[in-house]
Design a protein around this motif. Structure first.
Motif, PDB file in Angstrom:
ATOM      1  N   SER A 135     -23.465 -38.260   5.778  1.00  0.00           N
ATOM      2  CA  SER A 135     -24.699 -37.692   5.215  1.00  0.00           C
ATOM      3  C   SER A 135     -25.267 -38.600   4.138  1.00  0.00           C
ATOM      4  O   SER A 135     -26.480 -38.867   4.098  1.00  0.00           O
ATOM      5  CB  SER A 135     -24.426 -36.302   4.637  1.00  0.00           C
ATOM      6  N   TYR A 136     -24.395 -39.114   3.272  1.00  0.00           N
ATOM      7  CA  TYR A 136     -24.878 -40.021   2.221  1.00  0.00           C
ATOM      8  C   TYR A 136     -25.407 -41.319   2.817  1.00  0.00           C
ATOM      9  O   TYR A 136     -26.475 -41.809   2.423  1.00  0.00           O
ATOM     10  CB  TYR A 136     -23.758 -40.329   1.229  1.00  0.00           C
ATOM     11  N   ALA A 137     -24.654 -41.873   3.778  1.00  0.00           N
ATOM     12  CA  ALA A 137     -25.087 -43.135   4.397  1.00  0.00           C
ATOM     13  C   ALA A 137     -26.429 -42.971   5.094  1.00  0.00           C
ATOM     14  O   ALA A 137     -27.318 -43.824   4.980  1.00  0.00           O
ATOM     15  CB  ALA A 137     -24.027 -43.617   5.388  1.00  0.00           C
ATOM     16  N   LEU A 138     -26.609 -41.855   5.792  1.00  0.00           N
ATOM     17  CA  LEU A 138     -27.871 -41.638   6.505  1.00  0.00           C
ATOM     18  C   LEU A 138     -29.002 -41.284   5.558  1.00  0.00           C
ATOM     19  O   LEU A 138     -30.172 -41.538   5.867  1.00  0.00           O
ATOM     20  CB  LEU A 138     -27.678 -40.528   7.547  1.00  0.00           C
ATOM     21  N   TYR A 139     -28.673 -40.707   4.408  1.00  0.00           N
ATOM     22  CA  TYR A 139     -29.727 -40.439   3.418  1.00  0.00           C
ATOM     23  C   TYR A 139     -30.316 -41.740   2.884  1.00  0.00           C
ATOM     24  O   TYR A 139     -31.525 -41.827   2.628  1.00  0.00           O
ATOM     25  CB  TYR A 139     -29.162 -39.605   2.269  1.00  0.00           C
ATOM     26  N   THR A 140     -29.457 -42.774   2.711  1.00  0.00           N
ATOM     27  CA  THR A 140     -29.974 -44.063   2.267  1.00  0.00           C
ATOM     28  C   THR A 140     -30.864 -44.709   3.321  1.00  0.00           C
ATOM     29  O   THR A 140     -31.665 -45.589   3.008  1.00  0.00           O
ATOM     30  CB  THR A 140     -28.809 -45.015   1.940  1.00  0.00           C
ATOM     31  N   VAL A 141     -30.716 -44.262   4.574  1.00  0.00           N
ATOM     32  CA  VAL A 141     -31.535 -44.815   5.661  1.00  0.00           C
ATOM     33  C   VAL A 141     -32.828 -44.027   5.826  1.00  0.00           C
ATOM     34  O   VAL A 141     -33.927 -44.590   5.829  1.00  0.00           O
ATOM     35  CB  VAL A 141     -30.743 -44.819   6.983  1.00  0.00           C
ATOM     36  N   PHE A 142     -32.716 -42.676   5.970  1.00  0.00           N
ATOM     37  CA  PHE A 142     -33.881 -41.843   6.266  1.00  0.00           C
ATOM     38  C   PHE A 142     -34.577 -41.305   5.012  1.00  0.00           C
ATOM     39  O   PHE A 142     -35.734 -40.887   5.082  1.00  0.00           O
ATOM     40  CB  PHE A 142     -33.466 -40.659   7.154  1.00  0.00           C
ATOM     41  N   ASP A 143     -33.845 -41.273   3.874  1.00  0.00           N
ATOM     42  CA  ASP A 143     -34.402 -40.761   2.622  1.00  0.00           C
ATOM     43  C   ASP A 143     -34.895 -39.319   2.788  1.00  0.00           C
ATOM     44  O   ASP A 143     -35.941 -38.934   2.269  1.00  0.00           O
ATOM     45  CB  ASP A 143     -35.537 -41.666   2.120  1.00  0.00           C
ATOM     46  N   ASN A 144     -34.132 -38.532   3.562  1.00  0.00           N
ATOM     47  CA  ASN A 144     -34.495 -37.141   3.809  1.00  0.00           C
ATOM     48  C   ASN A 144     -33.204 -36.322   3.870  1.00  0.00           C
ATOM     49  O   ASN A 144     -32.295 -36.630   4.640  1.00  0.00           O
ATOM     50  CB  ASN A 144     -35.273 -37.014   5.120  1.00  0.00           C
ATOM     51  N   TYR A 145     -33.154 -35.257   3.044  1.00  0.00           N
ATOM     52  CA  TYR A 145     -31.915 -34.468   2.948  1.00  0.00           C
ATOM     53  C   TYR A 145     -31.583 -33.775   4.266  1.00  0.00           C
ATOM     54  O   TYR A 145     -30.433 -33.773   4.711  1.00  0.00           O
ATOM     55  CB  TYR A 145     -32.038 -33.424   1.836  1.00  0.00           C
ATOM     56  N   TYR A 146     -32.580 -33.167   4.889  1.00  0.00           N
ATOM     57  CA  TYR A 146     -32.335 -32.370   6.093  1.00  0.00           C
ATOM     58  C   TYR A 146     -31.874 -33.257   7.253  1.00  0.00           C
ATOM     59  O   TYR A 146     -30.918 -32.926   7.967  1.00  0.00           O
ATOM     60  CB  TYR A 146     -33.594 -31.594   6.474  1.00  0.00           C
ATOM     61  N   THR A 147     -32.552 -34.372   7.446  1.00  0.00           N
ATOM     62  CA  THR A 147     -32.160 -35.284   8.525  1.00  0.00           C
ATOM     63  C   THR A 147     -30.747 -35.815   8.300  1.00  0.00           C
ATOM     64  O   THR A 147     -29.932 -35.856   9.231  1.00  0.00           O
ATOM     65  CB  THR A 147     -33.151 -36.455   8.612  1.00  0.00           C
ATOM     66  N   ALA A 148     -30.470 -36.211   7.058  1.00  0.00           N
ATOM     67  CA  ALA A 148     -29.138 -36.730   6.748  1.00  0.00           C
ATOM     68  C   ALA A 148     -28.071 -35.667   6.955  1.00  0.00           C
ATOM     69  O   ALA A 148     -26.987 -35.947   7.482  1.00  0.00           O
ATOM     70  CB  ALA A 148     -29.107 -37.246   5.309  1.00  0.00           C
ATOM     71  N   ALA A 149     -28.361 -34.418   6.558  1.00  0.00           N
ATOM     72  CA  ALA A 149     -27.376 -33.339   6.697  1.00  0.00           C
ATOM     73  C   ALA A 149     -27.103 -33.024   8.170  1.00  0.00           C
ATOM     74  O   ALA A 149     -25.946 -32.859   8.575  1.00  0.00           O
ATOM     75  CB  ALA A 149     -27.867 -32.091   5.978  1.00  0.00           C
ATOM     76  N   ILE A 150     -28.155 -32.971   8.981  1.00  0.00           N
ATOM     77  CA  ILE A 150     -27.982 -32.648  10.400  1.00  0.00           C
ATOM     78  C   ILE A 150     -27.145 -33.718  11.106  1.00  0.00           C
ATOM     79  O   ILE A 150     -26.148 -33.418  11.781  1.00  0.00           O
ATOM     80  CB  ILE A 150     -29.350 -32.491  11.089  1.00  0.00           C
ATOM     81  N   PHE A 151     -27.521 -34.985  10.925  1.00  0.00           N
ATOM     82  CA  PHE A 151     -26.768 -36.051  11.580  1.00  0.00           C
ATOM     83  C   PHE A 151     -25.373 -36.195  10.974  1.00  0.00           C
ATOM     84  O   PHE A 151     -24.426 -36.582  11.672  1.00  0.00           O
ATOM     85  CB  PHE A 151     -27.529 -37.371  11.486  1.00  0.00           C
ATOM     86  N   GLY A 152     -25.241 -35.896   9.680  1.00  0.00           N
ATOM     87  CA  GLY A 152     -23.917 -35.933   9.054  1.00  0.00           C
ATOM     88  C   GLY A 152     -22.983 -34.903   9.649  1.00  0.00           C
ATOM     89  O   GLY A 152     -21.801 -35.179   9.889  1.00  0.00           O
ATOM     90  N   ILE A 153     -23.492 -33.687   9.897  1.00  0.00           N
ATOM     91  CA  ILE A 153     -22.667 -32.641  10.526  1.00  0.00           C
ATOM     92  C   ILE A 153     -22.273 -33.049  11.947  1.00  0.00           C
ATOM     93  O   ILE A 153     -21.123 -32.860  12.368  1.00  0.00           O
ATOM     94  CB  ILE A 153     -23.431 -31.308  10.528  1.00  0.00           C
ATOM     95  N   ILE A 154     -23.222 -33.627  12.684  1.00  0.00           N
ATOM     96  CA  ILE A 154     -22.905 -34.088  14.051  1.00  0.00           C
ATOM     97  C   ILE A 154     -21.813 -35.159  14.012  1.00  0.00           C
ATOM     98  O   ILE A 154     -20.872 -35.141  14.810  1.00  0.00           O
ATOM     99  CB  ILE A 154     -24.176 -34.625  14.735  1.00  0.00           C
ATOM    100  N   TRP A 155     -21.929 -36.068  13.069  1.00  0.00           N
ATOM    101  CA  TRP A 155     -20.917 -37.121  12.936  1.00  0.00           C
ATOM    102  C   TRP A 155     -19.560 -36.520  12.548  1.00  0.00           C
ATOM    103  O   TRP A 155     -18.521 -36.928  13.073  1.00  0.00           O
ATOM    104  CB  TRP A 155     -21.367 -38.143  11.902  1.00  0.00           C
ATOM    105  N   GLY A 156     -19.561 -35.546  11.638  1.00  0.00           N
ATOM    106  CA  GLY A 156     -18.313 -34.902  11.247  1.00  0.00           C
ATOM    107  C   GLY A 156     -17.641 -34.212  12.414  1.00  0.00           C
ATOM    108  O   GLY A 156     -16.415 -34.281  12.577  1.00  0.00           O
TER     109      GLY A 156
END
Length: 366
Positions: free
Chosen positions: A47-68
Motif C-alpha cells: 500500500s505504501y509503495a503503490l501510494y508513492t506511485v499513484f498518490d491516491n489512498y484508495y487505489t493504494a489500499a485496494i491494490f495493497g489488499i490484493i497484493w496481501g
C-alpha cells in the motif's frame, strides 16, 4: 475461534488435525499466525509503495489488499505443500524451491517498508539530488540562450564604441578650432580668421554626424536590449516550466535509488528480519520431528494411493483376461466351415461387382 482461523491459514487438513493432540494443533496454529501476519505486513508495504506511485489512498489500499491476499495464498501454499519425509536430504530438496520463493517474497515485502522507515534520510538525499538537478537544468537551459545574449551584448558594445570614437573625433576637432582661435596652435594668430572658420565648420559637421549617430545607435541599442529582455524572459519561463518536473522527482524508483545511496547495513538487517519471518514456517516444519498429524496425513494419502493402485491393477488384469477370452473365441469361430463358406461367397460377389464396375468405367471412357 482464533485458533481455528490460524489453523486454516496454515493450510493444514482441519479434519485430520481435529483428531490430533492439542500441542499438534497449537504448532499449526502458530505456523498459520506467521503466514497471516506476513500477509498483513505485505499489505502495508504494498500500500505504501503503490501510494508513492499513484498518490491516491484508495487505489493504494485496494491494490495493497490484493497484493496481501496474493502473498497470503503463496505462503499458505508453500507451507501446506511441505511434507515430512524419512530423509532430511529429501525434505531439504523438497523445500529448496519454496525457500527461494520465500526469499523473493521477503525482498518484495521488506523494500517498501525500508523506504518508509528511512523516509527522512531518503528525503534528504532526494533534496540534494533535486538541488543538483535544478542547477544542472538552469545551466543546460542557459546554454541555449547565453550565446545569443552575449552576441547581442557585443552588438551593443560595438554601437557604443562607434559613438565613443565619434565623440573622440569631435572633441579633437573642438580642441583644434579653439586652439586656432586662441593662437596656441595652427597659424598661431589670435582671433577668428578664415582658418578658424574652416576648422569650426569641420567640427560642426562632425558634431551633427555625432548627434545623428547617437540617435541612430540609441534606437538600435533599445531594440537589442528589448530582444535581450525577451530572451531572459524566455529563459525564466523555461526554468519555471521544467522546475515542477524536478520537484516531482520523488517516485518509487527515485526513492529506491536514494535508499541504495544510504548505508547498507540497516537495510540489510531489516531484510534479514523479514526473511526470517517469511522462512520461519518452512524451517519450523523442516526442523520439527514427524508428528501425529504427519503420520495421519501420510496414512490418509497412502490409503488413497494404495486404493488407486489396486483399481489400476484390477483394470489391467481385466483387460488382459478379456483379450485372452476374445482370442480364444475368434480362434474357435475361424475353424467353422459354415463361416468360411459364407465369407467366401460374399468375397466372390464383391469381386464380381468390382469387375463389372471397372468394365463400365472403361466403356464410358471410350
Amino acid at each position: 475461534m482464533l485458533k481455528q482461523f490460524f489453523i486454516v491459514c496454515s493450510g493444514a487438513d482441519t479434519a485430520i488435525l481435529e483428531s490430533c493432540s492439542n500441542g499438534e494443533q497449537n504448532k499449526y496454529a502458530g505456523i498459520g499466525a506467521t503466514v497471516f501476519f506476513t500477509a498483513i505486513m505485505a499489505t502495508i508495504a504494498a500500500s505504501y509503495a503503490l501510494y508513492t506511485v499513484f498518490d491516491n489512498y484508495y487505489t493504494a489500499a485496494i491494490f495493497g489488499i490484493i497484493w496481501g491476499l496474493l502473498i497470503f495464498n503463496l505462503d499458505r501454499f508453500i507451507v501446506s505443500t511441505i511434507k515430512k519425509r524419512n530423509s532430511v536430504i529429501d525434505e531439504f530438496i523438497q523445500a529448496l524451491p519454496r525457500i527461494i520463493l520465500a526469499v523473493i517474497i521477503a525482498v518484495v515485502i521488506s523494500k517498501p517498508l525500508e523506504l518508509k522507515i528511512f523516509q527522512k534520510e531518503i528525503d534528504q538525499v532526494l533534496l540534494e539530488e533535486k538541488n543538483a538537478m535544478t542547477l544542472n537544468n538552469q545551466t543546460q537551459i542557459a546554454e541555449q540562450y547565453t550565446p545569443k545574449v552575449e552576441g547581442l551584448n557585443n552588438d551593443i558594445a560595438v554601437l557604443q564604441n562607434q559613438v565613443i570614437q565619434k565623440e573622440t573625433e569631435v572633441n579633437a576637432l573642438y580642441d583644434t578650432y579653439i586652439s586656432e582661435a586662441e593662437g596656441t596652435a595652427g597659424t598661431k594668430l589670435l582671433g577668428k580668421g578664415p582658418v578658424y572658420k574652416e576648422k569650426r565648420e569641420k567640427h560642426d559637421a562632425a558634431l551633427a554626424e555625432l548627434n545623428a549617430l547617437k540617435a541612430e545607435n540609441k534606437s538600435k541599442i533599445a531594440t537589442i536590449e528589448a530582444e535581450i529582455l525577451q530572451l531572459n524572459s524566455n529563459y525564466a519561463n523555461k526554468v519555471a516550466t521544467t522546475q515542477p518536473i524536478i520537484d516531482g522527482f520523488d517516485g518509487l524508483m527515485a526513492r529506491v535509488n536514494a535508499l541504495d545511496k544510504l548505508p547498507w547495513l540497516p537495510s540489510f538487517f531489516i531484510f534479514l528480519l523479514f526473511l526470517a519471518i517469511e522462512t520461519s514456517p518452512i524451517f519450523a516444519k523442516l526442523l520439527s520431528p514427524k508428528g501425529e498429524y504427519d503420520y495421519k496425513l501420510e496414512d490418509s494419502e497412502t490409503a488413497i494411493k494404495t486404493w488407486v493402485e489396486q483399481k489400476v491393477n484390477e483394470r489391467k488384469i481385466l483387460l488382459t483376461t478379456d483379450r485372452d477370452i476374445n482370442n480364444r473365441v475368434y480362434n474357435d469361430i475361424a475353424e467353422e466351415d459354415d463361416l468360411y463358406n459364407y465369407k467366401r461367397k460374399k468375397a466372390r460377389e464383391l469381386m464380381q461387382h468390382q469387375a463389372d464396375a471397372f468394365i463400365n468405367h472403361q466403356k464410358n471412357v471410350l
